[in-house]
Design an enzyme around this catalytic site. Structure first.
Site, PDB file in Angstrom:
ATOM      1  N   GLN A 100       0.764  -1.166  -0.225  1.00 21.26           N
ATOM      2  CA  GLN A 100       0.014   0.186  -0.086  1.00 21.26           C
ATOM      3  C   GLN A 100       0.837   1.276  -0.010  1.00 21.26           C
ATOM      4  OE1 GLN A 100      -2.905   0.797  -0.544  1.00 21.26           O
ATOM      5  NE2 GLN A 100      -2.984   2.950   0.233  1.00 21.26           N
ATOM      6  N   GLU A 101       1.942   1.182   0.749  1.00 19.80           N
ATOM      7  CA  GLU A 101       2.894   2.427   1.020  1.00 19.80           C
ATOM      8  C   GLU A 101       3.468   2.788  -0.570  1.00 19.80           C
ATOM      9  OE1 GLU A 101       2.864   4.491   3.114  1.00 19.80           O
ATOM     10  OE2 GLU A 101       1.995   3.624   4.946  1.00 19.80           O
ATOM     11  N   SER A 102       4.172   1.449  -1.301  1.00 19.91           N
ATOM     12  CA  SER A 102       5.204   1.935  -2.101  1.00 19.91           C
ATOM     13  C   SER A 102       4.995   0.994  -3.479  1.00 19.91           C
ATOM     14  CB  SER A 102       6.457   1.660  -1.679  1.00 19.91           C
ATOM     15  OG  SER A 102       6.823   0.282  -1.284  1.00 19.91           O
TER      16      SER A 102
END
Length: 483
Positions: free
Chosen positions: A295-297
């Protein structure tokens, strides 16, 4: 004239509910299905099963579930009085339920026509043409299909005794069936794992799913079930259970699902061991940690945002310093920093908040900050709702972006819609990873609705999907249970 002895015998005969309590067992027969009953990671589960388990607890008896091969067997067993309740996922309005007593569960379902997205469109009855519509026998779809054919005489359909919904979806996915009809709930619970299955149109209005009771039973158990559902509805437990199974299904559109599967196969292996070893150190599920990283990267170790967060876990400079990370672009250090920070955030969440809500709160806090989460929980409580339930708090987090609300809070403005989307995305990623990285049976199935917006909470467009990613492996025929 009835004899005195006969009259006394009739008067003294216990009711169905009394007999059940004397035996101490609630006998249920259920159809394996992601929306009804299946063996999950931690034992039996499913929306209908969880309701039945709570009903048994309410009655103070043990729940025993017999697994049925199909709806036909459920109806037969109930006709013979060999079970107290049948969980078939049938709407109480369909003809198959006419011979039984019914109690609606509040969950509603529609008969939805589906087709392979690589084939000719079937977005209306006229589009179907000469293609045969396939459906499960003894299902909710028989009457809507009959009505559809009356209105469109050229249409043809076929029911199958030996194929369940997962089998129907698989055959549409691989092109064996050109068009079919399935329950809308089961389409939602499986859509992400059948990316080539596309919704065409609904055949009817939403119909309430019902529990089935043998006609020969008296009304004592039926009345107890109605009272139970009224209580669940009134205290919010029913809504919370729905959120647990269906509340995170509005994520992962077609492109996002294909991209994620491609990255699981081609990008995750490079970092999988780091996620596993780091998660073990912090006593957390590595698949949850990996879901946060995606989700972050999208598992890119050199990712950088315009706001200055960077690395695999997209840590801010201050957060990296706080958890002792000196190089945010080092993937192993970034994963370690993300895990450490998440564990710290999770420990902040009050211990009396039960799982899985405690994890949802921790994820929201990881995204938006603990102070803003507490502001939302206070707003939730002030509105008379439960600040310890994610289903309630997620309604109030977006209000932190509105002046009339954030001016009443301690920590002020926040983009409160972001943590809601953040949590929902990670729940979906985790579900997929839990299946792809752990062998599971065909009945352990999951969830997803089609045609939803971009996966990412940032405004960045989805990365271009390589040509190899266009075909999702056929092994994605079955799916894991929801968290």
């Amino acid at each position: 004239m009835v004899s005195l002895a006969s009259a006394l015998t009739a008067c003294s005969r216990p009711s169905t509910l009394e007999e059940l309590r004397q035996e101490g067992v609630l006998h249920v027969i259920a159809r394996p299905s992601p929306s009804v009953y299946y063996e999950g990671r931690e034992g039996p589960t499913g929306f209908e099963y969880e309701l039945a388990k709570r009903f048994a607890n309410e009655l103070g008896v043990e729940l025993r579930v017999r697994e049925a091969e199909g709806n036909g067997q459920i109806l037969s067993v109930l006709e013979k009085g060999y079970a107290h309740i049948g969980l078939a996922g049938l709407a109480g309005t369909v003809q198959a339920t006419d011979e039984f007593k019914t109690v609606p569960t509040s969950l509603k379902v529609q008969s939805t026509l589906i087709y392979n997205r690589d084939a000719e469109s079937a977005s209306s009855p006229d589009d179907v043409g000469e293609r045969v519509i396939h459906a499960v026998a003894n299902s909710n779809h028989i009457e809507p299909l009959s009505e559809l054919v009356k209105a469109h005489p050229g249409l043809r359909w076929k029911s199958h005794e030996d194929i369940d919904t997962a089998g129907i979806l698989e055959r549409v996915e691989n092109g064996e069936f050109e068009v079919a009809v399935v329950d809308s709930t089961e389409l939602a619970l499986n859509q992400v794992f059948f990316p080539h299955v596309k919704k065409g149109f609904d055949l009817n209005e939403p119909q309430p799913i019902a529990w089935l009771f043998p006609a020969q039973q008296d009304d004592s158990l039926v009345q107890a079930a109605q009272k139970f559902f009224n209580k669940m509805q009134a205290n919010g437990s029913l809504a919370q259970l729905k959120e647990r199974f269906y509340g995170h299904l509005d994520r992962l559109n077609y492109v996002g699902a294909r991209t994620f599967v491609y990255h699981v196969r081609n990008r995750l292996p490079t970092y999988e061991l780091s996620f596993q070893e780091t998660a073990a150190e912090y006593k957390m599920d590595w698949r949850l940690l990996a879901a946060i990283g995606y989700q972050e990267s999208h598992w890119r170790p050199n990712a950088v945002s315009p706001t200055g967060v960077r690395g695999m876990m997209m840590l801010t400079r201050n957060t990296a310093q706080y958890v002792g990370i000196d190089n945010r672009l080092d993937p192993e250090k970034s994963i370690d920093g993300g895990a450490k920070y998440f564990q710290m955030v999770h420990d902040q969440i009050p211990d009396d908040i039960p799982e899985p809500d405690r994890t949802w709160f921790a994820l929201a806090s990881y995204n938006v900050g603990y102070g803003h989460l507490e502001d939302a929980r206070r707003l939730t409580e002030d509105a008379g709702k439960n600040p310890d339930r994610w289903i309630d708090v997620k309604e109030f987090l977006p209000l932190l972006a509105q002046k009339e609300w954030y001016t009443k809070t301690r920590y002020g403005y926040a983009r409160g819609h972001e943590p809601v989307v953040y949590v929902q995305n990670i729940r979906r990623y985790y579900d997929v990873l839990a299946w792809m990285k752990q062998p599971m049976s065909a009945n352990e199935q999951l969830a997803q609705s089609p045609e939803f917006p971009n996966l990412d909470r940032d405004a960045d467009p989805i990365e271009a999907t390589p040509a190899e990613a266009q075909d999702v492996p056929k092994s994605l025929s079955f799916a894991p249970p929801t968290l």
